[in-house]
Scaffold this motif. Sequence first.
Motif, short mmCIF file in Angstrom:
data_model
loop_
_atom_site.label_atom_id
_atom_site.label_comp_id
_atom_site.label_asym_id
_atom_site.label_seq_id
_atom_site.Cartn_x
_atom_site.Cartn_y
_atom_site.Cartn_z
N PRO A 10 31.92 48.98 45.17
CA PRO A 10 32.00 47.58 45.88
C PRO A 10 33.25 47.25 46.51
N SER A 11 33.53 46.55 47.55
CA SER A 11 34.98 46.10 48.07
C SER A 11 35.74 45.45 47.33
N GLU A 12 37.01 45.51 47.40
CA GLU A 12 37.95 44.81 46.63
C GLU A 12 37.72 43.39 46.63
N ILE A 13 37.16 42.84 47.85
CA ILE A 13 36.79 41.28 47.75
C ILE A 13 35.72 40.91 46.53
N ILE A 14 34.63 41.74 46.83
CA ILE A 14 33.72 41.49 45.36
C ILE A 14 34.25 41.91 44.33
N LEU A 15 35.03 42.78 44.17
CA LEU A 15 35.62 42.96 42.63
C LEU A 15 36.43 41.79 42.26
N ASP A 16 37.29 41.48 43.22
CA ASP A 16 38.20 40.25 42.78
C ASP A 16 37.31 38.93 42.56
N LEU A 17 36.28 38.55 43.33
CA LEU A 17 35.51 37.44 43.04
C LEU A 17 34.81 37.61 42.05
N TYR A 18 34.42 38.83 41.30
CA TYR A 18 33.77 38.79 40.11
C TYR A 18 34.61 38.82 38.93
N GLU A 19 35.82 39.07 38.99
CA GLU A 19 36.86 38.84 38.06
C GLU A 19 37.45 37.46 38.13
N ASN A 20 37.56 36.85 39.55
CA ASN A 20 38.16 35.34 39.69
C ASN A 20 37.24 34.61 40.55
N PRO A 21 36.02 34.20 39.72
CA PRO A 21 35.14 33.55 40.67
C PRO A 21 35.52 32.06 41.06
N ILE A 22 35.02 31.78 42.27
CA ILE A 22 35.48 30.36 42.76
C ILE A 22 34.14 29.55 42.31
N ASN A 23 34.42 28.30 41.98
CA ASN A 23 33.37 27.24 41.67
C ASN A 23 32.55 27.81 40.47
N TYR A 24 33.10 28.70 39.74
CA TYR A 24 32.32 28.90 38.23
C TYR A 24 32.38 27.81 37.34
N GLY A 25 31.35 27.52 36.43
CA GLY A 25 31.71 26.54 35.61
C GLY A 25 30.19 25.60 35.56
N ILE A 26 30.60 24.62 34.86
CA ILE A 26 29.20 23.48 34.73
C ILE A 26 29.81 22.14 35.09
N LEU A 27 28.81 21.66 35.86
CA LEU A 27 29.14 20.22 36.52
C LEU A 27 28.44 19.16 35.71
#
Length: 140
Positions: A10-27
């Motif tokens: 997977p690309s660096e972008i994919i790996l970075d988003l896996y480790e540092n996800p955006i909008n992750y959590g419970i609302l």
Amino acid sequence: MNEEMEGYIPSEIILDLYENPINYGILPKPDIKLIADNLGCGDHIIIHIKLSKNTIKNIKYTFEGSVISKAGASIATDLILNKSIDFTLSLKDKEILEKVGGVIETRQKCLLFALNVIKKGLVSYLETKSKKPFTLKLKI
């Protein structure tokens, strides 16, 4: 493992988003709650959406599954935050694919999983004219 997957990284972008996800959590107290399973690759996602009129004012997700699907969820939620439902429903797959520099064809469904769940959930929400909170369970 098929030949296409052999040697795939997977690309660096994919790996970075896996480790540092955006909008992750419970609302807390979402207007829309979507619970979905990707039967093809075993991914499971729960998406919480808060609306203000016709706009996605907040969106969060929790996730269990592949690196590519989690990255796709980050990108999809980031692209639609503070956007209208109409914008979200018109979002094209290629816009997500371009954000990661593409993925092999057999993994595109995984990358687009969250976007497809969100679109199906919003269509169902609009069709039923459901009162909030609205919950939908999907198997894709």
